[in-house]
Scaffold this motif. Structure first.
Motif, mmCIF file in Angstrom:
data_model
loop_
_atom_site.group_PDB
_atom_site.id
_atom_site.type_symbol
_atom_site.label_atom_id
_atom_site.label_comp_id
_atom_site.label_asym_id
_atom_site.label_seq_id
_atom_site.Cartn_x
_atom_site.Cartn_y
_atom_site.Cartn_z
ATOM 1 N N TYR A 174 0.871 -1.302 0.071
ATOM 2 C CA TYR A 174 0.023 0.105 0.029
ATOM 3 C C TYR A 174 0.822 1.155 -0.210
ATOM 4 O O TYR A 174 1.911 1.148 0.461
ATOM 5 N N ASP B 108 -5.355 4.043 2.674
ATOM 6 C CA ASP B 108 -5.815 2.749 1.983
ATOM 7 C C ASP B 108 -5.758 1.605 2.972
ATOM 8 O O ASP B 108 -6.382 0.481 2.562
ATOM 9 N N SER C 119 -8.348 1.392 5.953
ATOM 10 C CA SER C 119 -9.727 1.252 5.543
ATOM 11 C C SER C 119 -9.787 -0.393 5.344
ATOM 12 O O SER C 119 -11.122 -0.777 5.061
ATOM 13 N N GLN C 120 -8.820 -1.056 5.067
ATOM 14 C CA GLN C 120 -9.083 -2.574 4.812
ATOM 15 C C GLN C 120 -9.466 -3.300 6.210
ATOM 16 O O GLN C 120 -9.817 -4.642 5.991
#
Length: 272
Positions: free
Chosen positions: A233, A238, A241-242
């Motif tokens: 990443y 990002d 947010s997983q």
């Protein structure tokens, strides 16, 4: 070209060095002599060093296991320092190379210089000025787009020129940078990584009270040991947010994060 016969020792702080620059580092050192000692330090039992693991056998680097003895901290710096001092008094090393951006190694560099040794540092531009100044030479190795090239171009090796000189061919091959393949961990893999989850939670807790929204930039400042590229990443937002444990929103164009209320231990919960 005649290669000087300097005996070089390379010590890698894998938690604080970009794996994609290893080829460039070895390229530079091979111009000076032979890198006979190659060691990389980190918690290889965790999932943080995936990109480094691929390079160990490829470049004959000895992994030195160092568990995180205290949550949120690691003992890599101390283990690496002890090994360097052992070698200082037991091995005929001419040049010590430290691949790290951690200024905690500054006293070690000063000690090595005091013993008449050359010290070459390789670190990112975030490296503190005292660490940079203490080294005999310092090379900046910030990650570049080249390190994130598409799979079709990654790992390509330029053919060595025809030669009957085995030493020349071997030296050329050693100087050819080989980058690890690009990868990105899935949502399931990330959520199953308890070490990473704990690290991210600690970063949020250090940035504000449990249950409140905090600026993601502040969380990032508390995650200095986290290398996003180890997980594939480029941005912290990002990556986070997983995870199902976090909520993310934007306020005035800036991302904020908090731990979901149902995930906070009762003893730490705050009123909404």
């Amino acid at each position: 070209m005649t290669v000087p016969g300097l005996n070089i020792a390379l010590f890698i702080d894998a938690d604080n060095a970009p794996s994609g620059k290893l080829g460039d580092v070895l390229n530079e050192l091979n111009k000076l002599g032979t890198v006979n000692i190659r060691r990389a330090y980190g918690n290889w039992a965790s999932g943080w060093l995936h990109s480094w693991s691929r390079l160990l056998h490829e470049h004959a680097i000895q992994p030195i296991q160092q568990f995180d003895l205290i949550k949120g901290k690691n003992a890599t710096d101390m283990a690496m320092t002890i090994d360097v001092m052992d070698i200082l008094y037991t091995k005929p090393v001419d040049v010590y190379c430290l691949m790290s951006s951690d200024c905690d190694f500054t006293p070690l560099v000063i000690r090595l210089r005091g013993e008449g040794k050359q010290v070459i540092g390789f670190g990112e531009s975030k490296s503190a000025a005292p660490f940079v100044s203490a080294c005999t030479h310092f090379h900046y190795i910030d990650p570049t787009p080249v390190d994130q090239a598409p799979p079709s171009s990654v790992g390509a090796v330029v053919a060595a020129p025809a030669s009957n000189d085995a030493t020349t061919a071997e030296s050329y091959a050693a100087r050819t940078p080989i980058h690890p393949p690009v990868f990105k961990l899935t949502r399931a893999e990330l959520n199953a990584d308890t070490e990473l989850t704990t690290q991210l939670i600690d970063g949020v807790y250090k940035s504000g009270f449990p249950g409140e929204w905090v600026m993601l930039a502040k969380v990032g400042a508390n995650l200095k040991k986290l290398n996003l590229k180890d997980y594939g990443y480029g941005k912290l937002v990002d990556l986070m947010s997983q995870f199902s444990i976090f909520e993310i929103k934007k306020a005035n164009g800036h991302p904020q994060v908090r731990i979901k209320q149902e995930s906070i231990p009762w003893s730490l919960a705050v009123a909404p």
